[in-house]
Design a protein around this motif. Structure first.
Motif, PDB file in Angstrom:
ATOM      1  N   ALA A   1       5.414 -57.969  35.884  1.00  0.00           N
ATOM      2  CA  ALA A   1       4.120 -57.949  36.562  1.00  0.00           C
ATOM      3  C   ALA A   1       4.128 -56.950  37.723  1.00  0.00           C
ATOM      4  O   ALA A   1       3.142 -56.242  37.960  1.00  0.00           O
ATOM      5  N   ARG A   2       5.270 -56.881  38.402  1.00  0.00           N
ATOM      6  CA  ARG A   2       5.378 -55.905  39.496  1.00  0.00           C
ATOM      7  C   ARG A   2       5.352 -54.475  38.955  1.00  0.00           C
ATOM      8  O   ARG A   2       4.756 -53.579  39.565  1.00  0.00           O
TER       9      ARG A   2
ATOM     10  N   ALA B   1       8.073 -37.865  32.010  1.00  0.00           N
ATOM     11  CA  ALA B   1       7.600 -39.229  32.261  1.00  0.00           C
ATOM     12  C   ALA B   1       7.839 -39.588  33.712  1.00  0.00           C
ATOM     13  O   ALA B   1       8.791 -39.100  34.352  1.00  0.00           O
ATOM     14  N   LEU B   2       6.979 -40.446  34.206  1.00  0.00           N
ATOM     15  CA  LEU B   2       7.148 -41.062  35.506  1.00  0.00           C
ATOM     16  C   LEU B   2       7.637 -42.489  35.260  1.00  0.00           C
ATOM     17  O   LEU B   2       6.958 -43.281  34.607  1.00  0.00           O
ATOM     18  N   VAL B   3       8.822 -42.810  35.730  1.00  0.00           N
ATOM     19  CA  VAL B   3       9.451 -44.095  35.467  1.00  0.00           C
ATOM     20  C   VAL B   3       9.206 -45.015  36.653  1.00  0.00           C
ATOM     21  O   VAL B   3       9.601 -44.708  37.786  1.00  0.00           O
ATOM     22  N   VAL B   4       8.542 -46.146  36.368  1.00  0.00           N
ATOM     23  CA  VAL B   4       8.333 -47.191  37.380  1.00  0.00           C
ATOM     24  C   VAL B   4       9.456 -48.204  37.204  1.00  0.00           C
ATOM     25  O   VAL B   4       9.642 -48.750  36.104  1.00  0.00           O
ATOM     26  N   SER B   5      10.220 -48.465  38.242  1.00  0.00           N
ATOM     27  CA  SER B   5      11.389 -49.351  38.123  1.00  0.00           C
ATOM     28  C   SER B   5      11.390 -50.377  39.242  1.00  0.00           C
ATOM     29  O   SER B   5      10.848 -50.135  40.332  1.00  0.00           O
ATOM     30  N   ALA B   6      12.001 -51.519  38.944  1.00  0.00           N
ATOM     31  CA  ALA B   6      12.161 -52.592  39.931  1.00  0.00           C
ATOM     32  C   ALA B   6      13.589 -53.093  39.854  1.00  0.00           C
ATOM     33  O   ALA B   6      14.118 -53.332  38.756  1.00  0.00           O
ATOM     34  N   GLN B   7      14.228 -53.261  40.988  1.00  0.00           N
ATOM     35  CA  GLN B   7      15.595 -53.761  41.015  1.00  0.00           C
ATOM     36  C   GLN B   7      15.615 -55.236  40.617  1.00  0.00           C
ATOM     37  O   GLN B   7      14.800 -56.038  41.086  1.00  0.00           O
TER      38      GLN B   7
ATOM     39  N   SER C   1      12.206 -41.967  44.217  1.00  0.00           N
ATOM     40  CA  SER C   1      12.138 -42.702  45.475  1.00  0.00           C
ATOM     41  C   SER C   1      13.234 -43.751  45.569  1.00  0.00           C
ATOM     42  O   SER C   1      13.373 -44.413  46.603  1.00  0.00           O
ATOM     43  N   ALA C   2      14.002 -43.945  44.494  1.00  0.00           N
ATOM     44  CA  ALA C   2      15.074 -44.940  44.494  1.00  0.00           C
ATOM     45  C   ALA C   2      16.229 -44.458  45.351  1.00  0.00           C
ATOM     46  O   ALA C   2      16.584 -43.266  45.325  1.00  0.00           O
ATOM     47  N   PRO C   3      16.879 -45.363  46.083  1.00  0.00           N
ATOM     48  CA  PRO C   3      17.996 -44.927  46.926  1.00  0.00           C
ATOM     49  C   PRO C   3      19.218 -44.514  46.123  1.00  0.00           C
ATOM     50  O   PRO C   3      20.046 -43.734  46.600  1.00  0.00           O
TER      51      PRO C   3
ATOM     52  N   GLY D   1      23.490 -63.791  28.580  1.00  0.00           N
ATOM     53  CA  GLY D   1      23.701 -62.389  28.255  1.00  0.00           C
ATOM     54  C   GLY D   1      23.807 -61.540  29.515  1.00  0.00           C
ATOM     55  O   GLY D   1      23.673 -62.010  30.645  1.00  0.00           O
ATOM     56  N   ALA D   2      24.059 -60.253  29.308  1.00  0.00           N
ATOM     57  CA  ALA D   2      24.220 -59.331  30.429  1.00  0.00           C
ATOM     58  C   ALA D   2      22.894 -59.165  31.165  1.00  0.00           C
ATOM     59  O   ALA D   2      21.844 -58.959  30.552  1.00  0.00           O
ATOM     60  N   ALA D   3      22.937 -59.279  32.490  1.00  0.00           N
ATOM     61  CA  ALA D   3      21.735 -59.123  33.295  1.00  0.00           C
ATOM     62  C   ALA D   3      21.531 -57.637  33.593  1.00  0.00           C
ATOM     63  O   ALA D   3      22.486 -56.906  33.882  1.00  0.00           O
ATOM     64  N   PRO D   4      20.284 -57.123  33.527  1.00  0.00           N
ATOM     65  CA  PRO D   4      20.044 -55.696  33.776  1.00  0.00           C
ATOM     66  C   PRO D   4      20.049 -55.384  35.267  1.00  0.00           C
ATOM     67  O   PRO D   4      19.782 -56.243  36.108  1.00  0.00           O
ATOM     68  N   ALA D   5      20.350 -54.127  35.562  1.00  0.00           N
ATOM     69  CA  ALA D   5      20.281 -53.684  36.950  1.00  0.00           C
ATOM     70  C   ALA D   5      18.853 -53.385  37.369  1.00  0.00           C
ATOM     71  O   ALA D   5      18.467 -53.612  38.519  1.00  0.00           O
ATOM     72  N   HIS D   6      18.047 -52.865  36.446  1.00  0.00           N
ATOM     73  CA  HIS D   6      16.648 -52.539  36.723  1.00  0.00           C
ATOM     74  C   HIS D   6      15.786 -52.973  35.552  1.00  0.00           C
ATOM     75  O   HIS D   6      16.245 -53.069  34.412  1.00  0.00           O
ATOM     76  N   ARG D   7      14.551 -53.198  35.860  1.00  0.00           N
ATOM     77  CA  ARG D   7      13.519 -53.377  34.846  1.00  0.00           C
ATOM     78  C   ARG D   7      12.602 -52.159  34.970  1.00  0.00           C
ATOM     79  O   ARG D   7      12.108 -51.865  36.061  1.00  0.00           O
ATOM     80  N   VAL D   8      12.370 -51.428  33.872  1.00  0.00           N
ATOM     81  CA  VAL D   8      11.701 -50.124  33.966  1.00  0.00           C
ATOM     82  C   VAL D   8      10.497 -50.090  33.036  1.00  0.00           C
ATOM     83  O   VAL D   8      10.423 -50.806  32.025  1.00  0.00           O
TER      84      VAL D   8
END
Length: 543
Positions: free
Chosen positions: A38-39, A281-287, A217-219, A262-269
């Protein structure tokens, strides 16, 4: 409760706890990913609005700057000089002319932004005429997409596109300027613009353009996020693997990954394609760490608690088993039980008192029942009636008792002798005969032979046949058996729907004919009984 039962209960509790923990953490993980998705959708909406606003500002600034008087004056002499001089005479002034056009375009863009009240970070303006455009296009570092947009603007058609510029991606707006010129405003989509758009949204933005430097913009992890754009655009998915989460398990701090879901992801993209630029592409990601770290901690703490419960159950089972007293069973009872267990149904347990007496009596009754069952069960016709015909019963099941030999018939009395009734078979008890005095002497009467009398055994059999009721006919017997069959099935809770007398009678008649032919009996009588909780029939041949 013995050791095995306690261990079994412990395993059941731990298994149920593990299943509940798995279901709970799976649900929490799915809920956390839905929140991240949703984010991402909200961030993608913010990105689309920012792109539209940037294009609108760049278009307004380009249209207003193209009307700047100083820029139009700078473009006009270049056109006149091109007509008055040849190409060889114009070459020495080409570089200086390009510099002058760039300065005029920059001044016009600054004035337009000031008038519009906007600030296009990193924006630059390019003003050209036909000759200047050819000169720029011939340079090795020329931006092909910007040159193409300016060429269309010189032809009188305004263009607003995403273009590769200066090793990255930029919003480019090209409009006609004057009679023979064109102006392009180029606004780069750099890290500063991406950070401005992502501020306050809780997501990061990464620009992935093949062959260009990644802007994000990701660190950290910009290259990994850019690579995730190649997995497909328009849908949310996982990227990377969650770093070890610090977990305090029973007072010990460890770095652990999730293991039940299962393995947890580092990001959701979520990759948003850039219109007009292939593979960009412009990738929108959330930690994912803030949302999934509590789930990982819950998994490890729950697993540690279940492990402690399992160990305590095993240890407590050992302690309970050692505290149980050994049963004191008499050797005679154990020996009898051992013989019975080996199949010796003639063995009997000794008579005892108390609980051991109850056990001994039950063991003897079970032995008697097993010995009686060893002779074979009574023939059952239930399977024949409801399913395929059952095999014929063993001959032993239908052996008739041996017929007693007929009673000896006394010879007829000799002529001149007195006929006497032999009552020896009836002597004793109420049938004891009284003493009869000898008769007085009288002249012998004329000898008249007495009619022959039946022997006492024959008299008894005749009396029995005279007093016995007539046996029921086969039809009456079958109807009575059918009524008993329905009654017993109802008492046993078995269904009686669909059972008809005609079908029942046909089956009984078939079995009677088979047994009569096999054993040479006069007829067969059937009896309803309960076998292992179900209604059954047994047949008895009648001589």
């Amino acid at each position: 409760m013995n050791r095995l039962k306690l261990w079994l209960y412990a395993l059941i509790v731990v298994g149920a706890g593990a299943a509940s923990l798995h279901l709970l953490t799976s649900d929490l993980r799915a809920s956390a990913l839905r929140q991240l998705d949703a984010r991402l959708q909200a961030g993608a909406g913010r990105l689309a609005a920012a792109q539209h606003a940037l294009q609108a500002e760049a278009n307004g600034a380009a249209v207003l700057a193209a009307r700047d008087g100083a820029l139009l004056q700078a473009l006009a002499p270049a056109a006149a000089a091109g007509k008055a001089r040849g190409v060889a005479a114009a070459e020495p002034d080409a570089a200086a002319r390009g510099t002058a056009l760039d300065a005029a375009a920059a001044a016009a863009l600054a004035a337009a932004q000031s008038e519009l009240g906007t600030a296009l970070a990193g924006a630059r303006a390019v003003a050209v005429d036909a000759a200047e455009l050819d000169r720029r296009a011939a340079q090795p570092a020329a931006d092909a997409d910007v040159v193409a947009a300016l060429r269309e603007a010189l032809a009188g058609k305004a263009r607003r596109v995403y273009a590769r510029a200066q090793g990255g991606l930029a919003v480019t707006v090209a409009v006609p300027a004057g009679a023979s010129g064109a102006l392009a405003v180029v606004v780069p989509l750099d890290a500063a613009w991406l950070r401005g758009v992502a501020a306050g949204t809780g997501v990061d933005l990464t620009l992935a353009v093949p062959g260009a430097k990644v802007a994000s913009s990701a660190p950290a992890g910009a290259d990994e996020l850019a690579a995730s754009a190649r997995g497909g655009a328009g849908r949310e998915r996982d990227a990377g693997r969650l770093a070890p989460v610090k977990v305090d398990v029973l007072g010990v701090a460890i770095g652990a990954h999730g293991f039940l879901t299962g393995a947890a992801p580092a990001h959701r993209v979520l990759a948003v394609p850039v219109a007009g630029v292939q593979d960009a592409a412009l990738v929108v990601s959330a930690q994912a760490a803030p949302a999934l770290a509590p789930v990982v901690r819950l998994q490890w703490n729950g697993a540690a608690l279940l492990a402690v419960l399992l160990v305590l159950g095993l240890l407590f089972g050992v302690l309970v088993r050692s505290a149980e007293p050994a049963p004191d069973v008499p050797p005679d009872l154990l020996a009898a039980a051992d013989r019975i267990g080996r199949g010796d149904f003639g063995a009997r347990a000794p008579a005892m008192a108390g609980k051991m007496g109850t056990l001994s009596a039950a063991l003897n009754r079970a032995t008697e029942a097993a010995g009686a069952a060893a002779h074979g069960p009574a023939p059952s016709l239930t399977q024949e009636f409801f399913a395929a015909p059952a095999p014929a019963p063993e001959p032993e099941s239908f052996q008739l008792p041996p017929r007693p030999p007929p009673a000896p018939v006394p010879p007829p009395p000799a002529a001149g002798a007195t006929q006497r009734l032999d009552v020896s078979a009836l002597q004793g008890g109420a049938f004891a005969a009284a003493a009869v005095p000898a008769p007085a002497a009288r002249p012998p009467p004329a000898i008249v032979p007495d009619p022959p009398q039946a022997a006492p055994a024959d008299l008894l059999q005749a009396a029995a046949r005279a007093t016995a009721p007539e046996p029921p006919t086969d039809e009456e017997h079958w109807r009575e058996v059918f009524r008993d069959f329905l009654r017993v099935r109802g008492e046993c809770g078995e269904p009686v729907e669909g059972l008809t007398y005609e079908r029942f009678r046909q089956k009984l008649e078939q079995n009677r004919a088979t047994l009569v032919a096999k054993y040479g009996c006069r007829t067969v009588r059937f009896q309803v009984y309960v076998k292992e909780g179900k209604t059954a029939l047994k047949a008895t041949p009648v001589r």
